[in-house]
Design an enzyme around this catalytic site. Structure first.
Site, PDB file in Angstrom:
ATOM      1  N   VAL A  44       0.822  -1.214   0.000  1.00 58.53           N
ATOM      2  CA  VAL A  44       0.000   0.000   0.000  1.00 58.53           C
ATOM      3  C   VAL A  44       0.858   1.268   0.000  1.00 58.53           C
ATOM      4  O   VAL A  44       0.389   2.346  -0.364  1.00 58.53           O
ATOM      5  CB  VAL A  44      -0.953   0.029   1.231  1.00 58.53           C
ATOM      6  CG1 VAL A  44      -0.206   0.413   2.502  1.00 58.53           C
ATOM      7  CG2 VAL A  44      -2.130   0.977   1.008  1.00 58.53           C
ATOM      8  N   SER A  45       2.125   1.141   0.388  1.00 60.69           N
ATOM      9  CA  SER A  45       2.970   2.324   0.588  1.00 60.69           C
ATOM     10  C   SER A  45       3.721   2.714  -0.680  1.00 60.69           C
ATOM     11  O   SER A  45       4.568   1.970  -1.172  1.00 60.69           O
ATOM     12  CB  SER A  45       3.973   2.030   1.710  1.00 60.69           C
ATOM     13  OG  SER A  45       5.093   2.874   1.622  1.00 60.69           O
ATOM     14  N   PRO A  46       3.423   3.901  -1.228  1.00 60.45           N
ATOM     15  CA  PRO A  46       4.080   4.283  -2.486  1.00 60.45           C
ATOM     16  C   PRO A  46       5.585   4.513  -2.337  1.00 60.45           C
ATOM     17  O   PRO A  46       6.355   4.171  -3.227  1.00 60.45           O
ATOM     18  CB  PRO A  46       3.362   5.580  -2.879  1.00 60.45           C
ATOM     19  CG  PRO A  46       2.749   6.099  -1.609  1.00 60.45           C
ATOM     20  CD  PRO A  46       2.454   4.908  -0.771  1.00 60.45           C
ATOM     21  N   THR A  56       7.448   2.930  -0.411  1.00 62.21           N
ATOM     22  CA  THR A  56       8.044   1.597  -0.345  1.00 62.21           C
ATOM     23  C   THR A  56       8.190   1.004  -1.742  1.00 62.21           C
ATOM     24  O   THR A  56       9.172   0.310  -2.038  1.00 62.21           O
ATOM     25  CB  THR A  56       7.203   0.685   0.561  1.00 62.21           C
ATOM     26  OG1 THR A  56       7.108   1.304   1.848  1.00 62.21           O
ATOM     27  CG2 THR A  56       7.835  -0.692   0.714  1.00 62.21           C
ATOM     28  N   LEU A  57       7.232   1.300  -2.602  1.00 66.91           N
ATOM     29  CA  LEU A  57       7.339   0.882  -4.008  1.00 66.91           C
ATOM     30  C   LEU A  57       8.652   1.386  -4.616  1.00 66.91           C
ATOM     31  O   LEU A  57       9.395   0.625  -5.252  1.00 66.91           O
ATOM     32  CB  LEU A  57       6.140   1.451  -4.783  1.00 66.91           C
ATOM     33  CG  LEU A  57       6.218   1.427  -6.304  1.00 66.91           C
ATOM     34  CD1 LEU A  57       5.992   0.005  -6.829  1.00 66.91           C
ATOM     35  CD2 LEU A  57       5.188   2.379  -6.929  1.00 66.91           C
TER      36      LEU A  57
END
Lengths: 229, 229
Positions: free
Chosen positions: A11-13, A15-16
């Site tokens: 869900v964490s951009p 982190t992407l």
């Protein structure tokens, strides 16, 4: 050997972006990338942290300024979901199940789930792409898992065992110091470990590891698409 | 011409590092550095943001891990104050007064106030160094200001005019999108502007500006004191 453990929720951009960068540096920095699926909602709650979006100006900066620039800078396909935040608990339980039964395929499965949220096929909404009903097709992409394997993973992902593991491990991570993602624990060849928070700490991380930071593409090339001056 | 406006409060350690890095890049990136003293407490309150230290794990990560590494990485003298957070309102009012009456000396005065908080003389505590009673001596460092000038600045810094300006401008900055420091607004030679938050955005900032990021020392040298591997 040097290792970097990435604790993540798709869900964490940020982190992407961190995940893309880490994969690119695996060879030049010669480290083992260890993937640990976690549930960000649980980490936020247990640590008393709040999503950036709960501060209005932070949400604006994040969506209008920082994330689009980081996407361009790290050359990561990225489309902000129409609905956000999304509930990714089923994604993370599924990845946690895969970590148990097919750890060698966890990275490819992680790619697929990050893609479902941040780069869904044209005409598909992220919120649809992360419904459990969409997982069988997703996990079968390029023959990653067979029908039987998928059935097993889907069943396991809703088991109390996996639910409890994800919950317990996310809670434990908070006891170890985490409060958000990407949370990375780097281990050097001399055995020292150090936690890093955020997609923007690779430069000092390289310094600490005694490695070279060569930009987000890991080879010193400039990202394409530099805004016209 | 390219410019970067730094909105700052000397209480913020990440802003200390950002300020050092910006000064080093002024020549290689050929930009005008514009300094805007603000009051972080007011910005936090008006934006609904909370200091990192209010989340326990964030405070631990910040103090034990991130700040010491950033200090080493940016080669910035840095000693975490015994009391924190400190109330820097008098520092920022004084710097705001200097911005009005002696703008050409604002940078040197800013150096002195950052030093008072983050690198006080041996045996001096930061909380003492930022008491108004310590300002006359501080502002006289290396003859920056004469006794008369100091008297004038001290008087002005407690005037309603300066108090109101600092308050109004900090509130206005929140209306423009800020929620914490360092808040930097970069302006490119083509007239486009973009806000950046945090001491860790210089690499994408360079990308956006069409400039070269050469590490925190601005010349590609590695920081000294690399931890032994």
């Amino acid at each position: 050997m040097t290792s970097i453990t990435l604790y993540y929720d798709v869900v964490s951009p940020w982190t992407l972006f961190a995940y893309q960068v880490l994969k690119r540096y695996r060879q030049p920095w010669d480290f083992q990338l260890v993937l640990k699926p976690m549930f960000l909602g649980g980490v936020m709650q247990a640590s008393g942290n709040k999503p950036p979006i709960t501060v209005k100006n932070k949400g604006i900066w994040m969506n209008q300024h920082d994330l689009p620039l980081q996407a361009a800078f790290t050359q990561t396909p990225y489309k902000f979901p129409e609905t956000f935040p999304l509930n990714t608990i089923h994604c993370m339980r599924t990845l946690r199940a895969i970590a148990d039964v097919a750890p060698d395929k966890l990275e490819k499965a992680t790619d697929l789930f990050f893609g479902a949220v941040w780069n869904p096929p044209a005409g598909t909404r992220a919120e649809e792409a992360i419904q459990p009903s969409a997982f069988p097709k997703l996990l079968g992409t390029n023959g990653l898992f067979s029908g039987d394997e998928i059935e097993n993973i889907m069943k396991l992902s809703t088991s109390d065992d996996i639910k409890n593991k994800l919950k317990t491990e996310s809670g434990q991570l908070v006891e170890e110091g985490a409060f958000g993602f990407p949370w990375m624990v780097a281990k050097r060849s001399d055995g020292q470990t150090r936690p890093f928070f955020g997609s923007d700490r690779f430069d000092p991380m390289a310094f600490w590891l005694g490695k070279e930071w060569q930009g987000p593409l890991a080879d010193g090339r400039k990202p394409a698409g530099l805004p016209k001056l």
